[in-house]
Enzyme design. Structure first.
Site, PDB file in Angstrom:
ATOM      1  N   SER A 175     -13.786  -6.803  -5.575  1.00 49.45           N
ATOM      2  CA  SER A 175     -12.723  -6.108  -4.839  1.00 49.45           C
ATOM      3  C   SER A 175     -11.951  -5.105  -5.691  1.00 49.45           C
ATOM      4  O   SER A 175     -11.260  -4.254  -5.145  1.00 49.45           O
ATOM      5  CB  SER A 175     -11.750  -7.119  -4.235  1.00 49.45           C
ATOM      6  OG  SER A 175     -11.048  -7.800  -5.250  1.00 49.45           O
TER       7      SER A 175
ATOM      8  N   HIS B 260      -5.538  -7.882  -7.972  1.00 50.25           N
ATOM      9  CA  HIS B 260      -5.381  -6.693  -7.131  1.00 50.25           C
ATOM     10  C   HIS B 260      -4.253  -5.815  -7.640  1.00 50.25           C
ATOM     11  O   HIS B 260      -3.441  -6.236  -8.454  1.00 50.25           O
ATOM     12  CB  HIS B 260      -5.135  -7.081  -5.669  1.00 50.25           C
ATOM     13  CG  HIS B 260      -6.382  -7.505  -4.957  1.00 50.25           C
ATOM     14  ND1 HIS B 260      -6.372  -8.011  -3.692  1.00 50.25           N
ATOM     15  CD2 HIS B 260      -7.684  -7.509  -5.332  1.00 50.25           C
ATOM     16  CE1 HIS B 260      -7.607  -8.294  -3.314  1.00 50.25           C
ATOM     17  NE2 HIS B 260      -8.425  -7.999  -4.307  1.00 50.25           N
TER      18      HIS B 260
ATOM     19  N   ASP C  89      -3.554  -6.787   1.319  1.00 50.27           N
ATOM     20  CA  ASP C  89      -3.831  -8.219   1.181  1.00 50.27           C
ATOM     21  C   ASP C  89      -3.055  -9.133   2.124  1.00 50.27           C
ATOM     22  O   ASP C  89      -3.085 -10.347   1.938  1.00 50.27           O
ATOM     23  CB  ASP C  89      -3.535  -8.662  -0.255  1.00 50.27           C
ATOM     24  CG  ASP C  89      -4.513  -8.071  -1.244  1.00 50.27           C
ATOM     25  OD1 ASP C  89      -5.531  -7.508  -0.824  1.00 50.27           O
ATOM     26  OD2 ASP C  89      -4.255  -8.188  -2.453  1.00 50.27           O
TER      27      ASP C  89
END
Length: 192
Positions: A53, A92, A133
């Site tokens: 990701s 992230h 997210d």
């Protein structure tokens, strides 16, 4: 009879020395990990990227070094967080920050320019993901809280080094093979 006791005593001493050496190695590794945790203020100062990701910034299997001493996260900073109720670290990028005023996240427009409230609420997104997210967060959670959810900010990495841990978790039989090889090495080393 005396020679039998002498050889038996020496093999017992040798076995005890090996056990103590093994305990020393384990305790040293544990102390280094805990020392690194205290130094970085992170419960997990080193993590492995488990998915794609964050490509192209980080590949699956990259080993990340974290730092958690900053009071706030900046826009664009790459952070590692745990979802409440799950113990899987997610890597992230922070795509939006919201100041927290009176216990609630406020939009940036609602905060006047003179306010010195530090941003505490974060919204994250993987570089390789289309959406943010919010679907990954815990139920009824729209943002990450800096102090509660963030494990640390990425400060460095080593490419592909963590792939060994991914292989061991995805293929349990590999753990058995490695333990067997290590046991065989101990037995063969004893005979020398």
């Amino acid at each position: 009879m005396l020679s039998f006791l002498s050889s038996n005593l020496s093999s017992t001493r040798q076995s005890m020395a090996q056990v103590l050496n093994f305990a020393l190695v384990l305790s040293t590794a544990f102390m280094l990990w805990k020392g690194l945790s205290v130094f970085t203020a992170s419960s997990s100062p080193i993590v492995v990227v488990l998915s794609g990701s964050m490509e192209p910034a980080f590949q699956r299997g990259d080993l990340l070094f974290l730092w958690n001493r900053s009071p706030r996260a900046e826009l664009g900073e790459i952070v590692v967080y745990n979802v409440r109720g799950k113990d899987i670290p997610i890597v992230h990028r922070v795509v939006r920050t919201f100041p927290q005023i009176e216990g609630k996240a406020k939009k940036v427009k609602e905060v006047n320019e003179a306010s010195s409230v530090p941003p505490n609420m974060l919204l994250t997104k993987g570089d390789n993901n289309i959406a943010d997210d919010t679907e990954l967060y815990a139920k009824n959670q729209d943002f990450l809280h800096r102090e509660e959810d963030i494990v640390g900010s990425v400060r460095g990495y080593m490419p592909m080094v963590g792939y060994v841990t991914i292989m061991l978790s995805e293929h349990p039989w590999l753990k058995t093979v490695l333990l067997g090889i290590m046991g065989l090495m101990v037995i063969l080393q004893r005979e020398q």
